[in-house]
Scaffold this motif. Structure first.
Motif, PDB file in Angstrom:
ATOM      1  N   THR A 182       0.833  -1.206   0.000  1.00  0.00           N
ATOM      2  CA  THR A 182       0.000   0.000   0.000  1.00  0.00           C
ATOM      3  C   THR A 182       0.865   1.252   0.000  1.00  0.00           C
ATOM      4  N   TYR A 183       0.613   2.111  -0.959  1.00  0.00           N
ATOM      5  CA  TYR A 183       1.220   3.448  -0.947  1.00  0.00           C
ATOM      6  C   TYR A 183       0.224   4.397  -0.290  1.00  0.00           C
ATOM      7  N   MET A 184       0.651   5.012   0.787  1.00  0.00           N
ATOM      8  CA  MET A 184      -0.282   5.666   1.708  1.00  0.00           C
ATOM      9  C   MET A 184      -0.589   7.116   1.368  1.00  0.00           C
ATOM     10  N   HIS A 185       0.014   7.652   0.290  1.00  0.00           N
ATOM     11  CA  HIS A 185      -0.275   9.049  -0.049  1.00  0.00           C
ATOM     12  C   HIS A 185       0.014   9.271  -1.533  1.00  0.00           C
ATOM     13  N   GLU A 186      -0.958   8.932  -2.354  1.00  0.00           N
ATOM     14  CA  GLU A 186      -0.851   9.169  -3.805  1.00  0.00           C
ATOM     15  C   GLU A 186      -2.142   9.818  -4.288  1.00  0.00           C
ATOM     16  N   HIS A 187      -2.008  10.935  -4.942  1.00  0.00           N
ATOM     17  CA  HIS A 187      -3.177  11.552  -5.565  1.00  0.00           C
ATOM     18  C   HIS A 187      -3.380  10.964  -6.955  1.00  0.00           C
ATOM     19  N   ILE A 188      -4.610  11.052  -7.437  1.00  0.00           N
ATOM     20  CA  ILE A 188      -4.830  10.794  -8.865  1.00  0.00           C
ATOM     21  C   ILE A 188      -4.824  12.140  -9.589  1.00  0.00           C
ATOM     22  N   PHE A 189      -5.670  13.060  -9.119  1.00  0.00           N
ATOM     23  CA  PHE A 189      -5.638  14.426  -9.655  1.00  0.00           C
ATOM     24  C   PHE A 189      -5.611  15.416  -8.498  1.00  0.00           C
ATOM     25  N   VAL A 190      -4.840  16.482  -8.657  1.00  0.00           N
ATOM     26  CA  VAL A 190      -4.902  17.622  -7.747  1.00  0.00           C
ATOM     27  C   VAL A 190      -5.278  18.828  -8.597  1.00  0.00           C
ATOM     28  N   LEU A 191      -6.453  19.374  -8.314  1.00  0.00           N
ATOM     29  CA  LEU A 191      -7.017  20.394  -9.197  1.00  0.00           C
ATOM     30  C   LEU A 191      -7.530  21.594  -8.399  1.00  0.00           C
ATOM     31  N   SER A 192      -7.391  22.757  -8.998  1.00  0.00           N
ATOM     32  CA  SER A 192      -8.004  23.970  -8.466  1.00  0.00           C
ATOM     33  C   SER A 192      -9.386  24.058  -9.103  1.00  0.00           C
ATOM     34  N   ALA A 193     -10.394  23.520  -8.397  1.00  0.00           N
ATOM     35  CA  ALA A 193     -11.676  23.213  -9.038  1.00  0.00           C
ATOM     36  C   ALA A 193     -12.304  24.422  -9.726  1.00  0.00           C
ATOM     37  N   ILE A 253      -3.757   2.072  -3.148  1.00  0.00           N
ATOM     38  CA  ILE A 253      -3.272   3.430  -2.909  1.00  0.00           C
ATOM     39  C   ILE A 253      -4.306   4.178  -2.072  1.00  0.00           C
ATOM     40  N   VAL A 254      -3.779   5.070  -1.258  1.00  0.00           N
ATOM     41  CA  VAL A 254      -4.593   5.945  -0.434  1.00  0.00           C
ATOM     42  C   VAL A 254      -4.506   7.335  -1.059  1.00  0.00           C
TER      43      VAL A 254
END
Ligand SMILES: [Zn+2]
Length: 330
Positions: free
Chosen positions: A19-30, A65-66
């Motif tokens: 388990t990877y405990m800190h992975e984003h898929i997208f980080v967006l300025s909505a 992933i988290v």
């Protein structure tokens, strides 16, 4: 064993695997994206790109992933569902919470405790019920339940807004038991603020908290003290080698393993398939910042420097499993 909520349904905690405990898929300025969508481009292309990257991650042996993308980071779970359905070999655990280094979002400015003085009473923070709803009922009608809580403190320290979110996260945790990750700024020892507010004052068990980005620091004595206090340390920005180096990030893990703290560390990259906080032309200057860096470069380095396979399994499998178990209100 504990049933852990993932995007595609519950998974037994014993089956989370690596388990990877800190992975984003997208980080967006909505709201920027809603109004200036040109850089994002084709939704279908972005989803396909994410599916390809996450399939490669799953093929490398990572089972879970988290994704600690919450309010302030552009969380949009329907898109994550669409991606997860195309990568069924990978469990994705999503989060609730609020990400700020200073003030709460304007939505919360004149709600909850902000009204205490005007009303002459303690007004509960609506954030608590929103977070608990995401955990118990699911997020925004998707039925996907949040598996953890997230808040942040950075170099600005314990501002009023940061403290308010921290207390709301702690209260939602006490009501539900789901674990917590805190974005911290270890060079300013912000883990000590987490210890005072969340542990000493709000009564959170420190073993339920990951102090994220601990690996940004090479201060082995400070990190050892936090590990001894019971926290999990997020060595979770492998590949972000701007203010530090690959070797520094790896060497502090080696040193803390040598000191006997493998049971208190988790590993990750804090990577994303796309993050709109950074000029796309800058990304090539971070060539190791991707989902495969730990497998390809970090683990070989750790083994070469005396970290055992057993310690690696502890950090990648056992610690995440423990973190997601024993979930219950207290
Ligand atoms: Zn992050």
């Amino acid at each position: 064993m504990t049933a852990v909520p993932t995007v595609l349904g519950v998974v037994d905690s014993g089956d989370l695997g690596r388990t990877y405990m800190h992975e984003h898929i997208f980080v967006l300025s909505a709201d920027v994206q809603q109004n200036y969508p040109a850089e994002w481009g084709s939704e279908d292309d972005r989803v396909a790109d994410a599916v390809e990257k996450l399939r490669a991650l799953a093929a490398s042996g990572v089972r879970t992933i988290v994704d600690p993308t919450v309010i302030g980071l552009g969380r949009y779970v329907p898109r994550v569902v669409r991606i997860a359905e195309q990568v069924p070999d990978l469990n994705i655990i999503v989060a609730t919470g609020c990400y700020t280094y200073d003030d709460v979002p304007f939505f919360f400015h004149h709600r909850g405790p902000a009204l205490n003085a005007a009303l002459g009473m303690e007004v509960p923070d609506p954030m608590v019920d929103l977070f608990v709803g995401d955990i118990v009922d699911g997020i925004a009608g998707t039925g996907v339940r949040a598996g953890l809580l997230k808040c942040a403190i950075d170099h600005q320290g314990l501002t009023g807004g940061v403290e308010r979110v921290m207390r709301a996260v702690a209260k939602a945790h006490r009501q539900t038991g789901v674990p917590i990750t805190v974005h911290t700024h270890p060079t300013s020892h912000s883990g000590l603020d987490v210890q005072r507010v969340m542990v000493a004052e709000e009564g959170v068990d420190p073993s339920r908290i990951v102090l994220g980005h601990s690996g940004d620091s090479s201060d082995a004595d400070h990190l050892s003290a936090l590990a001894e206090a019971g926290f999990l340390l997020g060595m979770d920005r492998f590949g972000i080698n701007l203010e530090t180096t690959f070797e520094a990030r790896a060497d502090i893990v080696v040193e803390l393993c040598r000191r006997g703290f493998a049971s208190q560390m988790v590993l990750s990259h804090d990577a994303a398939c796309y993050i709109d906080w950074i000029d796309p032309n800058v990304i090539p200057f971070l060539p190791q910042w991707h989902y495969l860096h730990i497998e390809q470069e970090v683990l070989p380095y750790l083994r070469d420097h005396g970290v055992t396979d057993e310690q690696i399994t502890t950090m990648l499998v056992d610690n995440p499993q423990r973190y997601f178990e024993n979930v219950g209100p207290y």
